[in-house]
Design a protein around this motif. Structure first.
Motif, mmCIF file in Angstrom:
data_model
loop_
_atom_site.group_PDB
_atom_site.id
_atom_site.type_symbol
_atom_site.label_atom_id
_atom_site.label_comp_id
_atom_site.label_asym_id
_atom_site.label_seq_id
_atom_site.Cartn_x
_atom_site.Cartn_y
_atom_site.Cartn_z
ATOM 1 N N UNK A 1 -3.480 16.080 -1.877
ATOM 2 C CA UNK A 1 -4.386 15.670 -0.804
ATOM 3 C C UNK A 1 -5.407 14.654 -1.313
ATOM 4 N N UNK A 2 -5.932 14.892 -2.514
ATOM 5 C CA UNK A 2 -6.890 13.964 -3.103
ATOM 6 C C UNK A 2 -6.246 12.601 -3.357
ATOM 7 N N UNK A 3 -5.051 12.627 -3.953
ATOM 8 C CA UNK A 3 -4.391 11.374 -4.301
ATOM 9 C C UNK A 3 -4.007 10.572 -3.064
ATOM 10 N N UNK A 4 -3.481 11.254 -2.037
ATOM 11 C CA UNK A 4 -3.097 10.531 -0.816
ATOM 12 C C UNK A 4 -4.332 9.963 -0.122
ATOM 13 N N UNK A 5 -5.429 10.710 -0.130
ATOM 14 C CA UNK A 5 -6.653 10.224 0.508
ATOM 15 C C UNK A 5 -7.198 8.999 -0.214
ATOM 16 N N UNK A 6 -7.247 9.065 -1.544
ATOM 17 C CA UNK A 6 -7.713 7.914 -2.324
ATOM 18 C C UNK A 6 -6.807 6.719 -2.073
ATOM 19 N N UNK A 7 -5.505 6.960 -2.067
ATOM 20 C CA UNK A 7 -4.553 5.883 -1.820
ATOM 21 C C UNK A 7 -4.793 5.244 -0.457
ATOM 22 N N UNK A 8 -4.989 6.076 0.545
ATOM 23 C CA UNK A 8 -5.227 5.561 1.895
ATOM 24 C C UNK A 8 -6.497 4.731 1.952
ATOM 25 N N UNK A 9 -7.569 5.217 1.341
ATOM 26 C CA UNK A 9 -8.837 4.481 1.364
ATOM 27 C C UNK A 9 -8.736 3.163 0.608
ATOM 28 N N UNK A 10 -8.054 3.177 -0.529
ATOM 29 C CA UNK A 10 -7.882 1.949 -1.310
ATOM 30 C C UNK A 10 -7.055 0.937 -0.524
ATOM 31 N N UNK A 11 -5.987 1.403 0.124
ATOM 32 C CA UNK A 11 -5.177 0.494 0.934
ATOM 33 C C UNK A 11 -5.992 -0.137 2.056
ATOM 34 N N UNK A 12 -6.999 0.585 2.530
ATOM 35 C CA UNK A 12 -7.854 0.059 3.607
ATOM 36 C C UNK A 12 -8.945 -0.868 3.078
ATOM 37 N N UNK A 13 -9.113 -0.909 1.747
ATOM 38 C CA UNK A 13 -10.090 -1.829 1.165
ATOM 39 C C UNK A 13 -11.184 -1.202 0.340
ATOM 40 N N UNK A 14 -11.207 0.129 0.241
ATOM 41 C CA UNK A 14 -12.226 0.788 -0.586
ATOM 42 C C UNK A 14 -11.948 0.534 -2.066
ATOM 43 N N UNK A 15 -12.998 0.577 -2.864
ATOM 44 C CA UNK A 15 -12.895 0.294 -4.297
ATOM 45 C C UNK A 15 -13.189 1.577 -5.076
ATOM 46 N N UNK A 16 -12.201 2.118 -5.790
ATOM 47 C CA UNK A 16 -12.409 3.377 -6.499
ATOM 48 C C UNK A 16 -13.098 3.168 -7.841
#
Length: 213
Positions: A146-161
């Protein structure tokens, strides 16, 4: 030191921090990280931001049933978190008004759970035109996937981890900035894991005692 204002690095005066729903029920059901990791890193992030006087907002959901964990609240004991019922903090007009009043277009966010109460406001803030950074190790989810998919989704939308250590290091940026360097070193000593223990060893070798460094 003269900072390069044309780059995208975080500086003490170009962003605000939002810590979303770091509360006991969410904390105890986190399975992507250890509880100790989340508590340490969320507090590390808040304490680091405080050193640099970065505007910081706490939010909660259903606070009458579960408080924000004490270590984090203690960073800003005077602050009453914005409490809400909705899953998306960005839907709350008080949150958006707080962000507007900071005047910042860069937002650094962490929250519990990653896949719900962090992802939703991150996606909403991105859609509203903000530049959003997510501190992944100060957040936690109901599972590793769940954590990995959420981070992936946010990064794909433009968030910077980024990580907690990279956040504090980036905002400090240069150890010649003596007004904050000593406080940051002490923060790393307290919360920086292996590096913190390395610092303690160095103090020992140098014969420096607590309160003299």
């Amino acid at each position: 030191m003269t900072l390069n204002t044309d780059d995208t690095l975080l500086t003490p005066d170009n962003h605000a921090v939002m810590l979303i729903d770091h509360q006991y029920l969410q904390l105890l059901t986190v399975r992507s990280h250890s509880v100790e990791t989340v508590v340490n890193n969320a507090t590390f992030l808040a304490e680091g931001a405080k050193i640099f006087n970065v505007p910081t907002l706490f939010t909660t959901a259903f606070a009458e049933r579960q408080a924000m964990f004490a270590e984090l609240q203690a960073v800003h004991p005077e602050q009453q978190p914005i409490d809400r019922f909705g899953l998306n903090a960005w839907d709350d007009e008080r949150v958006r008004e707080w962000v507007k009043n900071t005047g910042k277009k860069k937002l650094v966010m962490a929250g519990l759970w990653t896949e719900v109460c962090l992802t939703m406001p991150v996606l909403s803030a991105l859609a509203a035109g903000f530049e959003v950074y997510i501190v992944t190790d100060a957040s936690g989810a109901s599972s590793v996937e769940a954590h990995e998919r959420a981070v992936q989704r946010m990064v794909q939308a433009g968030a910077r981890p980024l990580s907690t250590v990279s956040y504090v290091s980036e905002v400090q940026r240069d150890w010649s900035r003596a007004d904050t360097a000593e406080q940051v070193v002490k923060l790393f000593e307290k919360r920086g894991g292996g590096f913190g223990h390395g610092l303690k060893w160095e103090w020992q070798l140098l014969g420096l005692q607590e309160g003299t460094r």
